[in-house]
Design a protein around this motif. Structure first.
Motif, PDB file in Angstrom:
ATOM      1  N   ALA B  56       0.899  -1.300   0.010  1.00 53.00           N
ATOM      2  CA  ALA B  56      -0.088  -0.104   0.056  1.00 53.00           C
ATOM      3  C   ALA B  56       0.951   1.203   0.095  1.00 53.00           C
ATOM      4  CB  ALA B  56      -0.876   0.049   1.335  1.00 53.00           C
ATOM      5  N   THR B  57       0.421   2.399  -0.573  1.00 52.10           N
ATOM      6  CA  THR B  57       1.172   3.635  -0.517  1.00 52.10           C
ATOM      7  C   THR B  57       1.663   3.869   0.994  1.00 52.10           C
ATOM      8  OG1 THR B  57       0.046   4.376  -2.393  1.00 52.10           O
ATOM      9  CG2 THR B  57       1.024   6.059  -1.100  1.00 52.10           C
ATOM     10  N   VAL B  58       0.679   3.894   1.763  1.00 50.59           N
ATOM     11  CA  VAL B  58       1.152   4.124   3.312  1.00 50.59           C
ATOM     12  C   VAL B  58       2.423   3.309   3.889  1.00 50.59           C
ATOM     13  CG1 VAL B  58      -1.099   5.181   3.943  1.00 50.59           C
ATOM     14  CG2 VAL B  58      -0.944   2.740   4.024  1.00 50.59           C
ATOM     15  N   THR B  59       2.117   2.026   3.402  1.00 46.31           N
ATOM     16  CA  THR B  59       3.198   1.205   4.291  1.00 46.31           C
ATOM     17  C   THR B  59       4.498   1.499   3.527  1.00 46.31           C
ATOM     18  OG1 THR B  59       2.564  -0.682   2.649  1.00 46.31           O
ATOM     19  CG2 THR B  59       1.811  -0.611   4.863  1.00 46.31           C
ATOM     20  N   GLU B  60       4.305   1.750   2.152  1.00 45.46           N
ATOM     21  CA  GLU B  60       5.721   2.212   1.432  1.00 45.46           C
ATOM     22  C   GLU B  60       6.419   3.601   2.231  1.00 45.46           C
ATOM     23  OE1 GLU B  60       5.519   1.731  -2.932  1.00 45.46           O
ATOM     24  OE2 GLU B  60       6.634   3.713  -2.789  1.00 45.46           O
ATOM     25  N   ARG B  61       5.405   4.353   2.376  1.00 45.52           N
ATOM     26  CA  ARG B  61       5.822   5.567   2.737  1.00 45.52           C
ATOM     27  C   ARG B  61       6.117   5.393   4.436  1.00 45.52           C
ATOM     28  NH1 ARG B  61       1.712  10.098   0.567  1.00 45.52           N
ATOM     29  NH2 ARG B  61       2.261   9.840  -1.967  1.00 45.52           N
ATOM     30  N   LEU B  62       5.748   4.750   5.121  1.00 49.45           N
ATOM     31  CA  LEU B  62       5.924   4.659   6.288  1.00 49.45           C
ATOM     32  C   LEU B  62       7.496   3.955   6.440  1.00 49.45           C
ATOM     33  CD1 LEU B  62       2.553   3.258   8.029  1.00 49.45           C
ATOM     34  CD2 LEU B  62       4.084   5.394   8.512  1.00 49.45           C
ATOM     35  N   ARG B  63       7.631   2.938   5.791  1.00 46.75           N
ATOM     36  CA  ARG B  63       9.099   2.220   5.893  1.00 46.75           C
ATOM     37  C   ARG B  63      10.105   3.251   5.359  1.00 46.75           C
ATOM     38  NH1 ARG B  63       7.830  -3.703   3.493  1.00 46.75           N
ATOM     39  NH2 ARG B  63       7.568  -4.725   5.451  1.00 46.75           N
ATOM     40  N   GLU B  64       9.729   3.821   4.470  1.00 45.88           N
ATOM     41  CA  GLU B  64      10.806   4.879   3.802  1.00 45.88           C
ATOM     42  C   GLU B  64      11.091   5.887   5.021  1.00 45.88           C
ATOM     43  OE1 GLU B  64       9.383   6.823   0.163  1.00 45.88           O
ATOM     44  OE2 GLU B  64       9.608   4.728  -0.802  1.00 45.88           O
ATOM     45  N   ALA B  65       9.999   6.236   5.862  1.00 47.96           N
ATOM     46  CA  ALA B  65      10.311   7.208   6.836  1.00 47.96           C
ATOM     47  C   ALA B  65      11.102   6.628   8.160  1.00 47.96           C
ATOM     48  CB  ALA B  65       9.044   8.024   7.273  1.00 47.96           C
ATOM     49  N   GLY B  66      11.272   5.259   7.946  1.00 49.75           N
ATOM     50  CA  GLY B  66      12.025   4.557   9.079  1.00 49.75           C
ATOM     51  C   GLY B  66      11.249   3.708   9.826  1.00 49.75           C
ATOM     52  N   ALA B  67       9.971   3.863   9.642  1.00 54.05           N
ATOM     53  CA  ALA B  67       9.214   2.941  10.669  1.00 54.05           C
ATOM     54  C   ALA B  67       9.376   1.314  10.471  1.00 54.05           C
ATOM     55  CB  ALA B  67       7.803   3.332  10.663  1.00 54.05           C
ATOM     56  N   LYS B  68       9.438   0.590  11.371  1.00 54.49           N
ATOM     57  CA  LYS B  68       9.151  -0.739  11.471  1.00 54.49           C
ATOM     58  C   LYS B  68       7.732  -1.224  11.733  1.00 54.49           C
ATOM     59  CE  LYS B  68      14.138  -2.029  13.465  1.00 54.49           C
ATOM     60  NZ  LYS B  68      14.823  -1.225  12.946  1.00 54.49           N
TER      61      LYS B  68
END
Lengths: 478, 405
Positions: B56-68
C-alpha cells in the motif's frame, strides 16, 4: 394490419487508445491470453482504478463527432452483475452523469430523403473479460482471458427514431464514418471493435404508442443487423396477428440459421456511484482545445467536393467516406488530375486493387505522387487505359516511377497514324466476313474489328485512332 | 508480543529510510492494509490465503520514513466494527508505538478509547487509499492510534499527500504537520452540538459536562451549536454504507483468491455457495441489506445520498461559528468490541460515524480523570484539511488538563 417498427440502437465502440481505461496495460485484446494484465485490470483487492486522460479525449472526440453536447460534469457508476467475465461483480460505467448527451446523425432513407436520427447519450465504460469454453478430457471447462478486461468502450445510445433495417444500417455506417474521422476507434463489427444491440418494437402505422420492445444482440456485420431487424419485425408482427403479446426479453441473432433466438435474461439493477474514480469536470478551455483538433467532417467535405470539384453527389460522398481516402483523393487532385477522372480511377481501379492486396490508401506503395503520374500520362494519351491498368498492377510490386515501368514494358501508346494504318489495313484484309457484316448493318462488327486491331498492336495502339481510321476506310455502313 | 493478538508477526522488520522522521518507531498494521507478501485476509474467509501483491502507498511511505512494521493485528471481518479486533492490545501492551488501522465508522477512535490512547481519522482524501482492502469506499480511510499525539502528527506528515495510485484524492495544499503539540491559535472556540447532547443520558451528560468544564478552565471558549438532523447520520451511514459494501464487495467472489466452494453444479451456484460459506453473519446481513436498497428500494438510497450532501453542508457551516466541534466518543453501556447485529454496531459507533459520513478529520483524546465505565470520551472534529491543527489542539488538551502525558 400495417405495422411500423420503432428501433433504437445501443452501439458499443472499442476506443483505439494505446492503453486500457484504468491502467497502463496495452489495449490489445487479441494478444496471448492474459498477457496484458495487472492488479488493476485483474481487480485484485487493494488496487485502484487510474482513469486515463487519453481515453477521456478519445471518448470526447467521439461525442463531438456525433454532434453531442459534452456535459460539464460526468462520473462513473458501478453496474452490478455476477458473471465470470466480470470477477469484481460490477462494471465501471456512466449511468447518472454520462459524458455526452443530445447528439444526432443525418442519414438518407430508402426514398433518398434526408433523415435525422437523434442520439440520446454517449457514455464511457470498461469492457469485461472474455470467456473461452473448452474441454479437458471429457470435462467442459471455462477459461477467462483478462486481456479485454478494462479496455475502453463508449456506448452510443440512439433515440428510438429508426424505422427500417435500411435506416439502421445507414445510421451505423454514418456513425462509423464520423468516429473514424476523429480517429477514436476502428468501428469494425467483423473484428469486434463495434458491437450493435437493437431494441425493436412494432406498432400500427401512424400510431405514436411505444410498445414492449425486444433486444437483439450478437450481430457480427452491418448487413446482419439489417437481417436481424427485418426478421424480428416479421416475427413480432406474426406474433401480434396470432393474438400473442410481445414480452420484454433479449434475443440472439443466429447467423447460420438467419433467425433470432430467445436467451436467458440478465440480472441488472440500478447503478451505484463509484467513489474511487474521480468525478470529471470538463472546462471550456479543455473542450475548446479538443474542438480545435476536429478535422473537416465528412458531411462538410462531401459538400465541398460537390461544389468545388464538380463531383456527383454519390462520388462526393464516396470520396469523403473515409478521412484517409478523402486526403488521398485531394492530394491527387492537387497534382492537376481532373477530379472526376481521379474519382473514376480511384473507385474502379485503385480501391479494388488495394482490397485484393489487403492494403490501405495510407500505407500502399502506390503513393499519391505515383498514382498521379500514371493518371496524368493516361490523360495525355501517352498510354491507353489497358496499359494503365497493367502499370498500376506493377506499381504495387516495384518502386519505379510509372514512366519507367511504361518504358520497360514498352507500353507507351501508339498514336502514330502510319503505324496504325498498317495494322488497320491488315485487319480489314484478314476479316472479310466481319467487314461484310458491318456493311450489312451489323454495328457490333465494328467493336470486333477494333478489338482485333488492338490485339494486333499488343494493346498499345490508341483505340480512338483505330476506330476513326476503320470508320474512314469502311465508309458509312448505311 | 502476544502471538494471539496477531495474525502475522515480522520478527525482523525492515525499514528502507535511513534518517526518516519515524526512525525507530514500531508500528502495527491490520491485515486489510497491503504489505507485499504478507497474508492479507482482512479478517474474512473470503480472502483466505490471499497475500498482497503490492505495498500500500502508506506502508511504503512509513517504511521509507524509518518505521518498523512489526506485524498485523487481528481485525473484524472487512473492518466493519471492532468485534475480534486486537489492535487496542498492541498499544496497551506496549508492543508498538503506533497502530495503523482502518476507520469505516469510527473504529480507530473507539479502539483508542479502549486502549487509552489517541485515535485519529484524517480528512477523507488526504491519505491515499491505494492498498486498502475495504468495504465502504466513500466512508473508509486509514486511522492512526498512538499514545503520543506527536506520533500521530509524524505519521500524518509522512503518509498525507497526493499519490499517483489514488486519483480520487482531490488536489489541495497538504497541511503542515511540523509544529506538533502547540495550539497555534490561542483563542480556539469549540462548539458542542445541542442535538447530540439531547441524546445523552443523565450520567453521560454529567461526565461529558465535567470534561467540558476542564476545557473551559484552559481558557478555551465553548459555544453551543445547532446541527439539525444529527440523528440522521446513523441512518445515512447505514444505508449508503451497506449499498456500497454490497456493490463494491462483489469483488470478493472466491474465484481468483480466497475461499471457493467445492462441488457446485454451475457458476451461479459456485458464487452463491462460496460467498455463503465465506462471509460471517454480520457482513452477510449488511450485504443483504445493501442489495435490498440497491435493487428493491433505490429511492431510499438516493434520499440518503441527498441527505448526506445536506449534512456535509450543515456540518461544514458550523466552522463559520467555531473552530472545532466536540462530541463524546462512545455511548455508555455498549461494548464496541462485542457487537453482533447491525443495530448494535451502529449504536456503538453513533457518535464517531458523523466524521465518516462528512469526511472530516476527527480525533479521540484519552482522559484519565474519569472512571472508565462512565467516561463517554472526548472527540474533536475539525474542518476539512484542518488535520494538523486538530492534532495540536488534542495534544495541548491532554497535556495540560486531562492529565494525559
Amino acid at each position: 394490419m400495417d405495422y411500423e417498427a420503432v428501433i433504437g440502437l445501443e452501439i458499443h465502440v472499442q476506443l483505439n487508445n494505446a492503453t486500457k481505461m484504468f491502467c497502463d496495460c496495452p489495449n490489445r485484446p487479441g494478444d496471448e491470453p492474459n498477457q496484458n494484465t495487472c492488479p488493476i485490470c485483474l481487480w485484485i483487492p487493494g488496487a485502484m482504478p487510474r482513469f486515463s486522460q487519453v481515453v477521456l479525449e478519445k471518448a470526447t472526440m467521439a461525442g463531438l463527432a456525433l454532434n453531442c453536447e459534452i456535459q460539464k460534469e460526468n462520473a462513473f457508476d458501478q453496474k452490478v452483475y455476477y458473471y465470470p467475465d466480470l470477477p469484481k461483480g460490477f462494471q465501471l460505467s456512466q449511468s447518472h452523469l454520462p459524458l455526452a448527451k443530445n447528439g444526432w446523425l443525418d442519414i438518407t432513407d430508402e426514398n433518398g430523403q434526408p433523415k435525422r436520427i437523434r442520439i440520446h447519450q454517449v457514455h464511457m465504460e470498461e469492457d469485461v473479460a472474455k470467456l473461452v469454453h473448452e474441454t479437458e478430457g471429457h470435462t467442459p471447462i471455462s477459461l477467462v482471458d483478462f486481456n479485454r478486461a478494462g479496455t475502453p468502450l463508449v456506448e452510443i445510445v440512439s433515440e428510438p427514431d429508426i424505422r427500417t433495417p435500411h435506416e439502421a444500417m445507414e445510421y451505423i455506417r454514418s456513425l462509423r464514418t464520423q468516429i473514424r474521422y476523429v480517429d477514436s476507434a476502428e468501428c469494425s463489427m467483423e473484428s469486434g471493435t463495434m458491437r450493435v444491440d437493437a431494441n425493436i418494437s412494432i406498432r400500427p402505422k401512424n400510431s405514436d404508442r411505444m410498445n414492449t420492445k425486444v433486444e437483439v444482440k450478437n450481430m457480427n456485420s452491418i448487413h446482419n443487423v439489417g437481417n436481424a431487424i427485418a426478421y424480428e419485425i416479421t416475427r413480432q408482427a406474426n406474433q401480434l396477428q396470432k393474438g400473442e403479446a410481445v414480452v420484454l426479453h433479449t434475443r440472439l441473432w443466429n447467423p447460420d440459421k438467419h433467425v433470432t433466438e430467445a436467451m436467458r435474461g440478465k440480472f441488472e439493477g440500478p447503478c451505484v456511484p463509484d467513489p474511487s474514480v474521480p468525478r470529471i469536470i470538463v472546462t471550456d478551455e479543455w473542450l475548446n482545445t479538443l474542438k480545435a483538433r476536429l478535422p473537416e467532417m465528412p458531411g462538410g467535405k462531401a459538400e465541398r467536393f460537390f461544389k468545388d470539384y464538380g463531383l456527383s453527389r454519390d462520388e462526393a460522398v464516396l470520396m469523403s467516406s473515409e478521412r484517409n481516402l478523402s486526403e488521398y483523393f485531394e492530394a491527387v487532385v492537387n497534382q492537376d488530375i481532373p477530379p472526376r477522372f481521379a474519382v473514376h480511377w480511384i473507385a474502379t481501379q485503385l480501391l479494388p486493387a488495394l482490397k485484393e492486396r489487403n492494403q490501405n490508401v495510407e500505407d500502399t506503395p502506390v503513393t499519391t505522387e505515383r498514382f498521379s503520374q500514371l493518371l496524368s500520362m493516361l490523360e495525355r494519351d501517352e498510354i491507353n487505359a489497358n496499359s494503365a491498368k497493367e502499370v498500376l498492377a506493377q506499381l504495387f510490386d516495384s518502386t519505379e516511377t510509372p514512366g519507367a515501368v511504361i518504358e520497360k514494358g514498352g507500353l507507351r501508346q501508339v498514336s502514330n497514324t502510319s503505324e496504325i494504318e498498317v495494322i488497320v489495313d491488315q485487319i480489314i484484309t484478314e476479316n472479310r466476313s466481319a467487314v461484310d457484316d458491318f456493311h450489312n448493318g451489323k454495328t457490333k462488327a465494328m467493336g470486333f474489328l477494333v478489338g482485333r486491331a488492338m490485339q494486333a498492336s499488343q494493346g498499345k495502339a490508341n483505340p480512338r485512332l483505330i476506330k476513326e481510321m476503320l470508320s474512314a476506310k469502311l465508309g458509312n455502313n448505311t | 508480543m502476544n502471538p494471539d493478538n496477531y495474525c502475522y508477526i515480522d520478527h525482523s522488520p525492515t525499514e528502507t529510510g535511513e534518517n526518516g522522521t519515524l526512525k525507530g518507531k514500531l508500528l502495527s498494521i491490520q491485515p486489510n492494509i497491503s504489505v507485499r507478501g504478507w497474508p492479507t485476509e482482512a479478517g474474512s474467509v473470503a480472502l483466505e490465503g490471499f497475500r498482497a501483491l503490492e505495498d500500500a502507498t502508506v506502508t511504503e511511505r512509513l517504511r521509507e520514513a524509518g518505521a518498523k512494521i512489526t506485524g498485523s493485528t487481528r481485525m473484524s471481518e472487512l473492518g466493519f466494527g471492532l468485534t475480534g479486533d486486537t489492535t487496542p492490545l498492541a498499544i496497551s501492551d506496549g508492543d508498538v508505538d503506533i497502530a495503523l488501522m482502518t476507520d469505516t465508522m469510527g473504529e480507530t477512535r473507539l479502539a483508542a478509547s479502549i486502549a487509552g490512547a489517541f485515535g485519529f481519522k484524517p480528512s477523507y482524501g488526504l491519505v491515499s487509499r491505494y492498498g486498502l482492502i475495504g468495504l465502504v469506499p466513500s466512508m473508509e480511510c486509514y486511522g492512526i492510534m498512538a499514545k503520543k499525539p506527536e506520533d500521530i502528527g509524524s505519521v500524518m506528515g509522512v503518509i498525507a499527500g497526493c499519490d499517483n495510485h489514488d486519483l480520487s484524492m482531490p488536489e489541495y495544499q497538504v497541511p503542515d504537520f511540523g509544529h506538533r503539540g502547540k495550539i497555534r491559535e490561542p483563542k480556539v472556540v469549540i462548539g458542542t452540538v445541542r442535538e447530540c447532547m439531547d441524546t445523552l443520558d443523565t450520567d453521560e451528560r454529567k461526565a461529558f459536562n465535567e470534561t467540558l468544564s476542564q476545557i473551559r478552565k484552559m481558557g478555551l471558549k465553548i459555544r453551543e451549536c445547532n446541527l439539525t438532523d444529527f440523528d440522521l447520520f446513523k441512518t445515512v451511514h447505514n444505508i449508503i454504507g451497506s449499498v456500497e459494501a454490497s456493490s463494491s464487495g462483489g469483488k470478493y467472489d472466491g474465484v481468483r483468491y480466497g475461499h471457493r466452494a467445492r462441488s457446485t453444479e454451475n457458476w451461479n451456484e459456485m458464487y452463491l455457495k462460496s460467498r455463503a460459506e465465506s462471509f460471517g453473519l454480520l457482513i452477510k446481513t449488511y450485504l443483504f441489506q445493501g442489495a435490498y436498497f440497491q435493487f428493491e428500494n433505490y429511492s431510499a438510497f438516493e434520499d440518503a445520498c441527498r441527505i448526506r450532501a445536506r449534512l456535509i453542508k450543515k456540518t461544514e457551516a458550523l466552522f463559520n461559528e467555531v473552530d472545532l466541534i466536540v462530541l463524546p466518543t462512545r455511548r455508555r453501556g455498549i461494548n464496541a468490541a462485542d457487537t453482533s447485529t447491525i443495530e448494535e454496531v451502529y449504536d456503538a459507533f453513533s457518535l464517531t460515524l458523523p466524521a465518516n459520513v462528512t469526511g472530516l478529520p476527527a480525533i479521540h483524546i484519552p482522559g484519565s480523570v474519569f472512571r472508565e465505565e462512565n467516561d463517554p470520551g472526548l472527540q474533536l472534529i475539525g474542518p476539512r484539511l484542518g488535520d494538523a491543527n486538530l492534532i495540536s489542539v488534542a495534544a495541548a488538551l491532554s497535556h495540560t488538563t486531562l492529565g494525559g502525558k
